[in-house]
Design an enzyme around this catalytic site. Structure first.
Site, PDB file in Angstrom:
ATOM      1  N   GLU A 283       0.838  -1.194   0.000  1.00 57.92           N
ATOM      2  CA  GLU A 283       0.000   0.000   0.000  1.00 57.92           C
ATOM      3  C   GLU A 283       0.876   1.247   0.000  1.00 57.92           C
ATOM      4  O   GLU A 283       1.710   1.417   0.890  1.00 57.92           O
ATOM      5  CB  GLU A 283      -0.906   0.027   1.238  1.00 57.92           C
ATOM      6  CG  GLU A 283      -1.909  -1.109   1.307  1.00 57.92           C
ATOM      7  CD  GLU A 283      -2.683  -1.122   2.624  1.00 57.92           C
ATOM      8  OE1 GLU A 283      -3.817  -1.605   2.611  1.00 57.92           O
ATOM      9  OE2 GLU A 283      -2.144  -0.661   3.648  1.00 57.92           O
ATOM     10  N   CYS A 284       0.707   2.090  -0.974  1.00 57.48           N
ATOM     11  CA  CYS A 284       1.351   3.398  -1.056  1.00 57.48           C
ATOM     12  C   CYS A 284       2.879   3.283  -0.996  1.00 57.48           C
ATOM     13  O   CYS A 284       3.508   2.991  -2.003  1.00 57.48           O
ATOM     14  CB  CYS A 284       0.803   4.323   0.020  1.00 57.48           C
ATOM     15  SG  CYS A 284       1.043   6.076  -0.359  1.00 57.48           S
ATOM     16  N   ALA A 285       3.486   3.487   0.145  1.00 56.52           N
ATOM     17  CA  ALA A 285       4.943   3.377   0.242  1.00 56.52           C
ATOM     18  C   ALA A 285       5.416   1.994  -0.175  1.00 56.52           C
ATOM     19  O   ALA A 285       6.462   1.839  -0.811  1.00 56.52           O
ATOM     20  CB  ALA A 285       5.410   3.691   1.662  1.00 56.52           C
TER      21      ALA A 285
ATOM     22  N   SER B 268      -0.846  -1.014  -4.602  1.00 57.13           N
ATOM     23  CA  SER B 268      -1.687   0.131  -4.929  1.00 57.13           C
ATOM     24  C   SER B 268      -1.340   1.314  -4.042  1.00 57.13           C
ATOM     25  O   SER B 268      -0.749   1.166  -2.974  1.00 57.13           O
ATOM     26  CB  SER B 268      -3.155  -0.245  -4.723  1.00 57.13           C
ATOM     27  OG  SER B 268      -3.999   0.885  -4.731  1.00 57.13           O
TER      28      SER B 268
END
Length: 447
Positions: free
Chosen positions: A335-337, A424
């Site tokens: 997720e993200c990072a 994502s």
């Protein structure tokens, strides 16, 4: 019964985090067991709550978790506490855009039946503060304003002038705090620097905040106000009720990104996986050289890899092991990072390379709630599954070749998905969507 109080403000920058964290630390120093909770999708402020309370960080968000889960999640997070301090987000009535205040601090305060203390930055006003506070008190009769804490006062005369103006309103002044520049945490492009990146300094900050609050806030009055909250009747949230032991009595291991670069992980994510028979073991992409023994899955949450990109890149040994595990079909969620970490490079520095994409910092941020749908099956979601989440970053990922998307929102595909991988930008609170934890845990157990 959970005694509880919401710490709110007219807007951002009034001092909610410093006051709320100071209240938590001061109450704990008194011997009061206190839990900290943050309204909205925030990982950073709750990291300071955890330092102040000694309990895991918690969030309350009707958009991410669902209205019906808020009281159970509050009771679960406060089960070891005598008082719950709930820090608001933005201004008291500011919620998701075009929703008339949905997911605002006021919305949450009403859902959990908690009185509100309004923190007001009084540095640029005196008697006008009374007009502002009175407006907030009358705007929504269903929000109980228990009192006000005046912040950033310049002098005793300044305080006296505001107190005199507030007296006819009948709204109690629960605290008056002077300007103290050394009790604030340093900032960064997405807010404060997470406590996990400055563990020693954050530990020293909590006692200073406690002393600051003790010197200007009537703690007894705040506790009395918290005690006026009515009893909550919904049962506490229980992750085992959501999933059950999916391992058939055996335990599996998931490595979860941690350390200075990866400090964003919802507490309930770990609790759900634990209930499903998965042991979550921290993995520091900067310092650790190998995956934990028996590792059967990978979870890379959020954080600031762009700040630590050189150190992450230098750990070529772990990057290689992660790449090999993913290539070999080990279930992985990012997720993200985590998405950035799995790219070929970030700001020109080599990363894991599990995704044929590059990532870079930009000057523009992406921030907001999202309603997303899974366009294909993956290790995390089935085709057509709908979730609510949030996006919060200043980077962009550029795929070199087309790949199945992880999610689709606003008509646009985003992220990467395969039967064993889901990467994502979207952060999803798994307590609001326990099916995601179930699907991932099953994949981990099935190997």
């Amino acid at each position: 019964m959970v005694a509880r109080i919401v710490v709110a403000a007219p807007g951002s920058g009034h001092g909610k985090t410093t006051v709320a964290t100071g209240l938590m630390a001061a109450l704990r120093e008194r011997g009061v067991a206190v839990s900290g909770h943050k309204v909205g999708p925030d990982f950073i402020d709750p990291s300071y709550h955890a330092v102040a309370t000694g309990l895991p960080p918690r969030n309350l968000d009707p958009f991410l978790q669902g209205e019906d889960r808020l009281v159970p999640l509050l009771r679960h997070g406060a089960r070891a506490a005598e008082v719950a301090v709930i820090e608001g987000v933005m201004g008291l009535f500011d919620g998701a855009l075009a929703t008339e205040g949905y997911a605002s601090t006021a919305h949450v305060a009403k859902l959990v039946s908690a009185p509100v203390v309004l923190v007001v930055d009084a540095s640029a006003a005196s008697r006008s503060v009374a007009a502002l506070v009175l407006g907030f008190a009358r705007y929504d009769p269903d929000v109980e304003l228990a009192g006000v804490i005046l912040n950033k006062l310049g002098s005793q005369r300044h305080e006296d002038e505001i107190r005199a103006a507030l007296e006819p309103t009948g709204i109690p002044v629960l605290g008056a705090l002077r300007r103290e520049e050394d009790v604030h945490a340093p900032g960064r492009h997405l807010g404060l620097v997470p406590a996990g990146e400055r563990a020693g300094e954050a530990g020293k900050l909590a006692p200073r905040l406690a002393e600051w609050v003790r010197g200007g806030v009537d703690l007894d009055a705040v506790v009395r106000a918290a005690g006026t909250a009515p009893a909550l009747h919904a049962p506490p949230w229980n992750p085992a009720d959501e999933l059950g032991d999916l391992g058939g009595g055996r335990r599996s291991v998931v490595a979860a990104a941690s350390g200075e670069a990866f400090t964003f992980r919802y507490t309930e994510t770990t609790e759900l996986l634990d209930a499903a028979g998965v042991d979550v073991v921290d993995l520091d992409p900067i310092h650790d050289r190998a995956l934990p023994d028996g590792c059967a899955g990978l979870y890379f949450g959020g954080g600031f890899p762009e700040v630590h990109v050189a150190d992450i890149s230098d750990n070529a040994e772990l990057r290689g092991r992660v790449a090999a595990a993913i290539a070999g079909g080990m279930p992985a969620v990012a997720e993200c990072a985590g998405l950035l970490y799995l790219c070929r490079e970030l700001d020109g520095q080599p990363m894991v390379g599990a995704l044929d994409a590059t990532a870079r910092m930009t000057t523009r941020g992406a921030l907001g709630y999202r309603r997303a749908t899974a366009p294909t099956d993956s290790v995390l979601a089935g085709t057509g599954e709908r979730v609510t989440g949030h996006e919060f970053h200043r980077t962009v990922v550029e795929p070199r070749h087309g790949a199945p998307a992880a999610w689709k929102w606003d008509g646009e595909p985003e992220g990467f998905a395969t039967p064993t991988l889901h990467a994502s930008y979207l952060h999803v609170h798994w307590a609001g969507h326990p099916g995601l934890a179930r699907r991932f845990a099953q994949a981990v157990h099935n190997g």
